[in-house]
Design an enzyme around this catalytic site. Sequence first.
Site, PDB file in Angstrom:
ATOM      1  CE  LYS A 169      41.492  37.907  38.162  1.00 27.47           C
ATOM      2  NZ  LYS A 169      40.768  38.301  36.988  1.00 27.47           N
ATOM      3  CB  CYS A 175      52.705  38.204  36.895  1.00 28.39           C
ATOM      4  SG  CYS A 175      52.517  38.880  38.521  1.00 28.39           S
ATOM      5  CG  HIS A 180      37.247  42.265  41.055  1.00 25.76           C
ATOM      6  ND1 HIS A 180      37.742  43.542  41.005  1.00 25.76           N
ATOM      7  CD2 HIS A 180      38.306  41.448  40.824  1.00 25.76           C
ATOM      8  CE1 HIS A 180      39.040  43.514  40.773  1.00 25.76           C
ATOM      9  NE2 HIS A 180      39.404  42.250  40.642  1.00 25.76           N
ATOM     10  CB  CYS A 194      55.303  37.597  42.629  1.00 24.11           C
ATOM     11  SG  CYS A 194      54.040  38.604  41.838  1.00 24.11           S
ATOM     12  CB  CYS A 251      55.245  35.509  39.031  1.00 20.67           C
ATOM     13  SG  CYS A 251      53.613  35.520  39.820  1.00 20.67           S
ATOM     14  CG  HIS A 285      37.818  43.120  36.297  1.00 21.60           C
ATOM     15  ND1 HIS A 285      37.514  42.172  37.247  1.00 21.60           N
ATOM     16  CD2 HIS A 285      39.113  42.910  35.968  1.00 21.60           C
ATOM     17  CE1 HIS A 285      38.578  41.411  37.471  1.00 21.60           C
ATOM     18  NE2 HIS A 285      39.563  41.842  36.709  1.00 21.60           N
ATOM     19  CE  LYS A 341      45.201  45.242  41.819  1.00 17.18           C
ATOM     20  NZ  LYS A 341      45.944  44.409  40.897  1.00 17.18           N
ATOM     21  CG  HIS A 374      50.141  36.975  42.064  1.00 16.46           C
ATOM     22  ND1 HIS A 374      50.639  37.662  40.980  1.00 16.46           N
ATOM     23  CD2 HIS A 374      48.844  36.716  41.787  1.00 16.46           C
ATOM     24  CE1 HIS A 374      49.698  37.788  40.069  1.00 16.46           C
ATOM     25  NE2 HIS A 374      48.594  37.232  40.534  1.00 16.46           N
TER      26      HIS A 374
HETATM   27  N1  MSP Z   1      44.821  40.234  30.801  1.00 15.00           N
HETATM   28  C1  MSP Z   1      45.586  41.294  31.351  1.00 15.00           C
HETATM   29  C2  MSP Z   1      45.429  42.543  30.507  1.00 15.00           C
HETATM   30  C3  MSP Z   1      45.813  42.421  29.072  1.00 15.00           C
HETATM   31  S1  MSP Z   1      45.505  43.880  28.194  1.00 15.00           S
HETATM   32  C4  MSP Z   1      46.269  43.669  26.766  1.00 15.00           C
HETATM   33  C5  MSP Z   1      45.131  41.595  32.760  1.00 15.00           C
HETATM   34  N2  MSP Z   1      43.907  41.192  33.096  1.00 15.00           N
HETATM   35  S2  MSP Z   1      43.219  41.432  34.529  1.00 15.00           S
HETATM   36  O1  MSP Z   1      42.000  40.674  34.508  1.00 15.00           O
HETATM   37  O2  MSP Z   1      44.112  41.169  35.593  1.00 15.00           O
HETATM   38  O3  MSP Z   1      42.801  42.932  34.518  1.00 15.00           O
HETATM   39  C6  MSP Z   1      43.632  43.955  35.035  1.00 15.00           C
HETATM   40  C7  MSP Z   1      42.851  45.231  34.950  1.00 15.00           C
HETATM   41  O4  MSP Z   1      41.607  45.120  35.666  1.00 15.00           O
HETATM   42  C8  MSP Z   1      43.515  46.438  35.580  1.00 15.00           C
HETATM   43  O5  MSP Z   1      44.486  47.035  34.762  1.00 15.00           O
HETATM   44  C9  MSP Z   1      42.300  47.309  35.803  1.00 15.00           C
HETATM   45  O6  MSP Z   1      41.856  47.807  34.598  1.00 15.00           O
HETATM   46  C10 MSP Z   1      41.287  46.313  36.321  1.00 15.00           C
HETATM   47  N3  MSP Z   1      41.451  46.102  37.753  1.00 15.00           N
HETATM   48  C11 MSP Z   1      41.623  44.903  38.376  1.00 15.00           C
HETATM   49  N4  MSP Z   1      41.687  45.121  39.736  1.00 15.00           N
HETATM   50  C12 MSP Z   1      41.567  46.426  40.008  1.00 15.00           C
HETATM   51  C13 MSP Z   1      41.527  47.205  41.189  1.00 15.00           C
HETATM   52  N5  MSP Z   1      41.618  46.687  42.397  1.00 15.00           N
HETATM   53  N6  MSP Z   1      41.389  48.541  41.057  1.00 15.00           N
HETATM   54  C14 MSP Z   1      41.286  49.132  39.836  1.00 15.00           C
HETATM   55  N7  MSP Z   1      41.308  48.420  38.705  1.00 15.00           N
HETATM   56  C15 MSP Z   1      41.442  47.077  38.756  1.00 15.00           C
HETATM   57  O7  MSP Z   1      45.886  42.218  33.488  1.00 15.00           O
END
Ligand code: MSP
Length: 648
Positions: free
Chosen positions: A298, A129, A18, A143, A126, A21, A295, A146
């Site tokens: 997903k 997480c 989304h 959590c 959790c 990312h 925030k 979540h």
């Molecule tokens: N797989 C772990 C990361 C491992 S790194 C060694 C993870 N994945 S995640 O799919 O949840 O991605 C988290 C990251 O996605 C956040 O740190 C950020 O970079 C990005 N984001 C996800 N949602 C976000 C927002 N709502 N706003 C900004 N960035 C966001 O955690």
Amino acid sequence: MKPFFLSTPIYYVNADPHLGHAYTTTVADAMIRFQKLMGKRTFFLTGTDEHGDKIVRAAQHRHTAPQDYVDVISARFQTLWKELGVDFDDFIRTTEARHVSRVQQFLQLVFDRGDIYHGEYGGYYCFGCERFYTEKELKEGLCPDHLQAPEFIKEKNYFFRMSKYLEPLRKHIEANPEFIRPERYRNEVLGLLREDLGDLCISRPKSRLSWGIELPFDRNYVTYVWFDALLNYVTALEWPDGERFRTFWPEAQHLVAKDILKPHAIFWPCMLLSAGLPLYRHLNVHGYWLVQDTKMSKSLGNVVDPLDFARTYGRGAFRYFLLREMQFGHDASVSEDALVNRFNADLANDLGNLFSRVLSMTRKYFDGRVPEPGPIRVEDEEVHVLAAECLENYQELFGRFQFSMALEALWTLVRILNKYVDASQPWALFKQKRQEELGTVMYTLLEGMRKVAVHLWPVMPEESEAMLAQLGEERPAQQWRHLADELLHWGLLEPQTKVAAASNLFPRVELKTPEAAGVPAAAARQGKAEAFPVTSFHTAELLDFEDFQRLDLRVGTVISAQPVQGADKLLHLGIDLGEDQARSIVAGIAQHWSVDALIGRQVVVVANLKPRKLRGVTSQGMVLAVHAPEGLQLLGPSKQVPPGSRVS
Ligand code: MSP
């Protein structure tokens, strides 16, 4: 020159990507391009995190095998990055053999050093997480991420002696203020380090979870997903002895959002210290994209699909919006409204107009060629100095991940150039045949625009290249990118270079959902609609901006009104335009407006019309009005403004 390595988090593949990312990955791409522009050798790493409970559950939910499932979602991330113009050097997947074997090698090394032991653990886990929480960390028993109750789990596991490295880590953070940045996150981590963090449980019994990397020293367990995932940063660089690792690890920087601060700021450096590896240089932490104050995530089901925006408004504009709208480190809200406003204010008005007016003047006054600059006057020198300051600020701020402020600095230059057009009035210089001064002014403008275009390359690569092409740059981007140093210096624009005859870089946009724009989001995603229009470049002959600029439109307040003898349609108005005396203007509005209704009303006046006499009364301007079915309507500001305010 030192090389530059930047990583994004490797994203979970339990759902589609989304906008959150897309932000992190776009920021990383922009930073890598910026460092390239600065002449550095770069390496840009991204990828997907494919082990763990939540992946297994997502696959089960779709009745597929975990590997088949992760293959599909990982491919979606890769496709999205390509579609958003992200140019990574490597995409690592934690299910790849190159990663698995190195994770096992790393675990063995830490085990052999005596930093891994077997013990029992009970805690609140959790599944979202994939980690244990202490009671203190839970919010009302839930959590915090979540908002679900964790499960209490008690089992025998392997532990990493993290506690041994917490004090050396604290010292490192104290001694290196920029290790974690911005500062608010550094403070947060120092706060966490004041708590008793203890050791880290790094295994899961295979009886409970088999989708992971087996511990090399006990086949009954797999590695905890964070221990596996964090190692991607070195496995992709071919740790321990690959050339990539030797070159890039000493200059490593990570980019993450604040949700994964703790694993990156605490677990990861402790793992590196245990293995005897140097720590990364910087952890750059950004805030969250919010949708109506929550925030985007997903699990909360409020995600924005980045492709919808990029397809509707162009991917350059989308990238610009992401970088300009969020103050790095703070949260920001996303809405289509905000994107459209940014587009129109910054791209259509400020930047688009600059290109449009300067290129058409170059066509008119110099047959579309860059003129030879004449002697430099004080006012030109001033622009050169201010431009250098803006560019220096931009470079300094961009290098520190302060993208929004960096773009603000660049837009200061755009506005300075627009003001310089107004103040130096090239059309008047042309009329008065002051060719040399005109040459200096136009050269300064074109050179300033070139600087803006080059500096925008990290943010909007395609638009930047198109702007440079309009300014006569014939080399392909790959070539001039390596000439960045040269491009950053003033005065290299060759006189006589042919530039584009006209430019309509960023036509104003209206608020439109993809559906309204004729690009149904779902069809677009399946590739049925035209993908990503790079912002269009029309060359149709339109009204020159400077022709419009020659009109001096001002707001004035009617302070007197009286009939003109012998003319029943005319009124003689006295209008305050902020000048010493009221303007005398004769207007054909007597049949529509009473004197009383006019006094005190603000109207728009063409203030630079040659005076003329109407029925013996001198009229020094014209009042603007529109014929409507209910009668003649006068144009005016929506709110009172100081008399004499310029309409622009
Ligand atoms: N797989 C772990 C990361 C491992 S790194 C060694 C993870 N994945 S995640 O799919 O949840 O991605 C988290 C990251 O996605 C956040 O740190 C950020 O970079 C990005 N984001 C996800 N949602 C976000 C927002 N709502 N706003 C900004 N960035 C966001 O955690």
